[in-house]
Design an enzyme around this catalytic site. Structure first.
Site, PDB file in Angstrom:
ATOM      1  N   ARG A   1      48.098  12.702  -8.161  1.00  0.00           N
ATOM      2  CA  ARG A   1      48.073  13.298  -7.860  1.00  0.00           C
ATOM      3  C   ARG A   1      48.644  14.468  -8.873  1.00  0.00           C
ATOM      4  O   ARG A   1      48.540  15.508  -9.407  1.00  0.00           O
ATOM      5  CB  ARG A   1      47.909  13.502  -6.499  1.00  0.00           C
TER       6      ARG A   1
ATOM      7  N   CYS B   1      54.595  18.909  -1.716  1.00  0.00           N
ATOM      8  CA  CYS B   1      53.989  18.458  -1.213  1.00  0.00           C
ATOM      9  C   CYS B   1      52.803  19.053  -1.723  1.00  0.00           C
ATOM     10  O   CYS B   1      52.467  20.093  -2.471  1.00  0.00           O
ATOM     11  CB  CYS B   1      53.917  17.275  -0.859  1.00  0.00           C
TER      12      CYS B   1
END
Length: 293
Positions: free
Chosen positions: A185, A243
């Protein structure tokens, strides 16, 4: 003692009848059945905490997928869980504390001092052969007060350092900004939920999965210290973490604290950042990466 309590210590408290508020925070991205898992099996007396509704406000693009809730709402939830001022609170989940760390951070941020993560979570308790319960646990309402964060009218103005998007964008110029998501990611190879793939310019990849061993227990402090030093972190370097939506970044903050490093949390994280088309996103394995439209 830091942010962790091990199974032996918790069981000793339980056996001695010492008051301990146990909170079960089972949640994982893509698994909406946390309460069902809790009802099937949980630590004796543990109260279920629903992360999407009790540890977050409704999702809005401008604030991300799990915005911090209003301080008054969080206080009301904590009282429902049975927390009193001065209580010892232990949070856990069944995913290496990746979700429970969100509650740990929020309670610490609201001013509670005795808040811990059960190291290894439910798996460690099971492995020790200790008893479990089914069904909902009952708790008397608590009286805990979050007066300081309520007075500031912001969960981002509490005891734990936090930053906003503007600060996150310039952080790499003065310190280290860690991206706690999975490497794919960060690199922009895969993005299951947010509108753009990649990372905040200048951020360094530091997946939370590297904070724990194969049993979901945090690595020893010296090993965590080495891990973060290899990422460019020293005692005189400011550190911030983000995050996807501000959940697992709290796990990284806990790991940094174990290593003796204080870090700031970006609560909005990449879900907030990537929803703002005026903010740049880069891809690739390097902090600078390739700028994406």
């Amino acid at each position: 003692m830091g942010p962790l309590m091990d199974v032996a210590t918790l069981e000793a408290r339980r056996a001695a009848g010492q008051r301990t508020v146990l909170l079960d925070v089972r949640w994982a991205l893509g698994d909406p059945h946390g309460r069902d898992h809790y009802l099937a099996s949980h630590l004796p007396g543990a109260v279920y905490v629903d992360l999407p509704t009790e540890l977050a406000a409704p999702a809005v693009p401008a604030r991300g997928r799990h915005p911090l809730p209003p301080a008054e709402d969080f206080q009301a939830a904590a009282r429902r869980w049975g927390i009193n001022d001065g209580d010892v609170v232990v949070a856990y989940d069944d995913s290496g504390n990746m979700a429970a760390a969100r509650l740990w951070w929020m309670l610490r941020n609201a001013g509670l001092q005795e808040v811990y993560l059960l190291d290894g979570g439910l798996a460690a308790w099971r492995a020790a052969g200790l008893p479990l319960e089914e069904g909902p646990a009952e708790s008397l309402p608590g009286n805990v007060s979050f007066a300081d964060v309520i007075a500031d009218d912001s969960m981002s103005a509490g005891s734990m350092p936090a930053i906003d998007a503007a600060t996150a964008g310039s952080w790499a110029g003065k310190g280290v900004l860690l991206d706690a998501r999975a490497g794919e990611r960060y690199r922009g190879e895969f993005e299951p939920v947010d509108p753009r793939a990649g990372h905040i310019p200048g951020a360094v990849s530091a997946p939370t999965s590297d904070n724990v061993d194969e049993f979901g227990r945090f690595l020893p402090a010296p090993e965590l210290r080495r891990r973060f030093e290899e990422l460019g972190i020293t005692d005189d370097v400011p550190v911030a973490v983000y995050c996807g939506s501000g959940v697992t970044a709290a796990h990284e903050v806990a790991a940094l604290e174990i290593a003796g490093i204080r870090a700031s949390l970006y609560p909005g994280s990449f879900s907030e950042w990537s929803n703002n088309p005026s903010l740049p996103v880069v891809t690739g394995n390097e902090p600078g990466g390739s700028v994406q439209p």
